[in-house]
Design a protein around this motif. Structure first.
Motif, PDB file in Angstrom:
ATOM      1  N   ALA A 198       0.838  -1.207   0.000  1.00 38.58           N
ATOM      2  CA  ALA A 198       0.000   0.000   0.000  1.00 38.58           C
ATOM      3  C   ALA A 198       0.869   1.251   0.000  1.00 38.58           C
ATOM      4  O   ALA A 198       0.579   2.226  -0.705  1.00 38.58           O
ATOM      5  N   LYS A 199       1.960   1.227   0.754  1.00 36.73           N
ATOM      6  CA  LYS A 199       2.869   2.378   0.804  1.00 36.73           C
ATOM      7  C   LYS A 199       3.557   2.577  -0.548  1.00 36.73           C
ATOM      8  O   LYS A 199       3.708   3.702  -1.014  1.00 36.73           O
ATOM      9  N   THR A 200       3.946   1.493  -1.194  1.00 34.35           N
ATOM     10  CA  THR A 200       4.567   1.584  -2.522  1.00 34.35           C
ATOM     11  C   THR A 200       3.590   2.179  -3.531  1.00 34.35           C
ATOM     12  O   THR A 200       3.956   3.030  -4.346  1.00 34.35           O
ATOM     13  N   VAL A 201       2.336   1.759  -3.470  1.00 35.73           N
ATOM     14  CA  VAL A 201       1.300   2.293  -4.362  1.00 35.73           C
ATOM     15  C   VAL A 201       1.084   3.774  -4.086  1.00 35.73           C
ATOM     16  O   VAL A 201       0.986   4.592  -5.011  1.00 35.73           O
ATOM     17  N   ALA A 202       1.018   4.150  -2.808  1.00 32.10           N
ATOM     18  CA  ALA A 202       0.832   5.559  -2.439  1.00 32.10           C
ATOM     19  C   ALA A 202       1.987   6.411  -2.960  1.00 32.10           C
ATOM     20  O   ALA A 202       1.773   7.505  -3.490  1.00 32.10           O
ATOM     21  N   GLU A 203       3.194   5.901  -2.834  1.00 36.74           N
ATOM     22  CA  GLU A 203       4.375   6.621  -3.316  1.00 36.74           C
ATOM     23  C   GLU A 203       4.319   6.805  -4.837  1.00 36.74           C
ATOM     24  O   GLU A 203       4.610   7.882  -5.358  1.00 36.74           O
ATOM     25  N   GLN A 204       3.925   5.764  -5.558  1.00 36.90           N
ATOM     26  CA  GLN A 204       3.836   5.841  -7.019  1.00 36.90           C
ATOM     27  C   GLN A 204       2.752   6.828  -7.448  1.00 36.90           C
ATOM     28  O   GLN A 204       2.946   7.626  -8.361  1.00 36.90           O
ATOM     29  N   ALA A 205       1.600   6.785  -6.789  1.00 33.00           N
ATOM     30  CA  ALA A 205       0.506   7.701  -7.130  1.00 33.00           C
ATOM     31  C   ALA A 205       0.913   9.146  -6.876  1.00 33.00           C
ATOM     32  O   ALA A 205       0.608  10.038  -7.667  1.00 33.00           O
ATOM     33  N   CYS A 206       1.602   9.360  -5.791  1.00 28.15           N
ATOM     34  CA  CYS A 206       2.073  10.704  -5.458  1.00 28.15           C
ATOM     35  C   CYS A 206       3.042  11.201  -6.542  1.00 28.15           C
ATOM     36  O   CYS A 206       2.928  12.326  -7.023  1.00 28.15           O
ATOM     37  N   ALA A 207       3.973  10.352  -6.935  1.00 32.02           N
ATOM     38  CA  ALA A 207       4.929  10.712  -7.991  1.00 32.02           C
ATOM     39  C   ALA A 207       4.212  10.947  -9.318  1.00 32.02           C
ATOM     40  O   ALA A 207       4.537  11.888 -10.052  1.00 32.02           O
ATOM     41  N   ASP A 208       3.211  10.106  -9.640  1.00 33.50           N
ATOM     42  CA  ASP A 208       2.466  10.261 -10.892  1.00 33.50           C
ATOM     43  C   ASP A 208       1.703  11.586 -10.937  1.00 33.50           C
ATOM     44  O   ASP A 208       1.415  12.094 -12.016  1.00 33.50           O
ATOM     45  N   SER A 209       1.384  12.130  -9.765  1.00 32.55           N
ATOM     46  CA  SER A 209       0.672  13.411  -9.727  1.00 32.55           C
ATOM     47  C   SER A 209       1.631  14.595  -9.647  1.00 32.55           C
ATOM     48  O   SER A 209       1.196  15.735  -9.494  1.00 32.55           O
ATOM     49  N   GLY A 210       2.932  14.320  -9.743  1.00 27.59           N
ATOM     50  CA  GLY A 210       3.924  15.397  -9.729  1.00 27.59           C
ATOM     51  C   GLY A 210       4.287  15.877  -8.336  1.00 27.59           C
ATOM     52  O   GLY A 210       4.808  16.971  -8.169  1.00 27.59           O
ATOM     53  N   ARG A 211       4.034  15.044  -7.343  1.00 29.40           N
ATOM     54  CA  ARG A 211       4.330  15.416  -5.963  1.00 29.40           C
ATOM     55  C   ARG A 211       5.374  14.463  -5.379  1.00 29.40           C
ATOM     56  O   ARG A 211       5.785  13.507  -6.003  1.00 29.40           O
ATOM     57  N   ARG A 212       5.748  14.743  -4.137  1.00 25.21           N
ATOM     58  CA  ARG A 212       6.744  13.928  -3.443  1.00 25.21           C
ATOM     59  C   ARG A 212       6.082  13.242  -2.258  1.00 25.21           C
ATOM     60  O   ARG A 212       5.401  13.872  -1.455  1.00 25.21           O
ATOM     61  N   PHE A 213       6.300  11.940  -2.122  1.00 24.88           N
ATOM     62  CA  PHE A 213       5.753  11.155  -1.015  1.00 24.88           C
ATOM     63  C   PHE A 213       6.735  11.179   0.148  1.00 24.88           C
ATOM     64  O   PHE A 213       7.943  11.038  -0.044  1.00 24.88           O
ATOM     65  N   ASN A 214       6.237  11.356   1.349  1.00 24.85           N
ATOM     66  CA  ASN A 214       7.068  11.337   2.552  1.00 24.85           C
ATOM     67  C   ASN A 214       7.111   9.898   3.063  1.00 24.85           C
ATOM     68  O   ASN A 214       6.139   9.408   3.645  1.00 24.85           O
ATOM     69  N   PRO A 215       8.244   9.192   2.878  1.00 26.12           N
ATOM     70  CA  PRO A 215       8.303   7.785   3.285  1.00 26.12           C
ATOM     71  C   PRO A 215       8.242   7.591   4.798  1.00 26.12           C
ATOM     72  O   PRO A 215       7.989   6.487   5.264  1.00 26.12           O
ATOM     73  N   ALA A 216       8.437   8.653   5.568  1.00 32.31           N
ATOM     74  CA  ALA A 216       8.354   8.549   7.028  1.00 32.31           C
ATOM     75  C   ALA A 216       6.915   8.697   7.525  1.00 32.31           C
ATOM     76  O   ALA A 216       6.652   8.514   8.717  1.00 32.31           O
ATOM     77  N   ALA A 217       5.977   9.012   6.624  1.00 30.98           N
ATOM     78  CA  ALA A 217       4.576   9.173   7.017  1.00 30.98           C
ATOM     79  C   ALA A 217       4.022   7.843   7.525  1.00 30.98           C
ATOM     80  O   ALA A 217       4.316   6.780   6.983  1.00 30.98           O
ATOM     81  N   ILE A 218       3.227   7.940   8.569  1.00 23.19           N
ATOM     82  CA  ILE A 218       2.642   6.748   9.182  1.00 23.19           C
ATOM     83  C   ILE A 218       1.340   6.392   8.457  1.00 23.19           C
ATOM     84  O   ILE A 218       0.448   7.227   8.318  1.00 23.19           O
ATOM     85  N   GLY A 219       1.252   5.151   8.006  1.00 21.41           N
ATOM     86  CA  GLY A 219       0.044   4.660   7.364  1.00 21.41           C
ATOM     87  C   GLY A 219      -0.832   3.923   8.360  1.00 21.41           C
ATOM     88  O   GLY A 219      -0.336   3.357   9.340  1.00 21.41           O
ATOM     89  N   ARG A 220      -2.127   3.946   8.092  1.00 18.19           N
ATOM     90  CA  ARG A 220      -3.089   3.283   8.984  1.00 18.19           C
ATOM     91  C   ARG A 220      -4.199   2.645   8.148  1.00 18.19           C
ATOM     92  O   ARG A 220      -4.564   3.167   7.103  1.00 18.19           O
ATOM     93  N   VAL A 221      -4.739   1.565   8.645  1.00 14.58           N
ATOM     94  CA  VAL A 221      -5.941   0.997   8.046  1.00 14.58           C
ATOM     95  C   VAL A 221      -7.090   1.860   8.549  1.00 14.58           C
ATOM     96  O   VAL A 221      -7.279   2.007   9.752  1.00 14.58           O
TER      97      VAL A 221
END
Length: 122
Positions: A86-109
């Motif tokens: 899920a984090k990998t997908v979030a990172e890719q989507a963020c990059a596809d939208s021209g933004r930067r993903f913060n890998p230190a961000a905490i994910g939650r269900v």
């Protein structure tokens, strides 16, 4: 004299960079949905404005501001154990939208089959 001018120009550039907004681009007013494929599986990442999230730092959890990325998987719901893809997908989507993903961000269900990364995409 030349050195003083050069130092003044460098200082002015550094100050203007400090004052520049760190938003990573214009913030959308509505959610944007981006399809992402990872290891042959289809996912949908929704980028939307939201509350600040948290990120892990050496000093503990700290706030992080940006868009929230909510990830779902086509066909089979995501589970607690699916945080890494899920984090990998979030990172890719963020990059596809021209933004930067913060890998230190905490994910939650955050719902049945949904992983969310609040404030992770700037």
């Amino acid at each position: 004299m030349r050195a003083a001018v050069l130092i003044g120009l460098v200082g002015a550039g550094a100050l203007s960079a400090c004052g520049a907004p760190q938003t990573g681009g214009p913030q959308p007013t509505a959610a944007a949905q981006l399809p992402v494929t990872l290891d042959g599986a289809g996912y949908l990442a929704e980028l939307r404005p939201g509350a600040a999230g948290e990120m892990v730092t050496a000093a503990g959890a700290r706030p992080t501001r940006g868009l929230t990325v909510a990830v779902t998987r086509s066909g089979a719901p995501l589970h607690y154990s699916d945080g890494a893809p899920a984090k990998t997908v979030a990172e890719q989507a963020c990059a596809d939208s021209g933004r930067r993903f913060n890998p230190a961000a905490i994910g939650r269900v955050t719902g049945a089959g949904v992983w969310s990364f609040a404030g992770a995409c700037a």
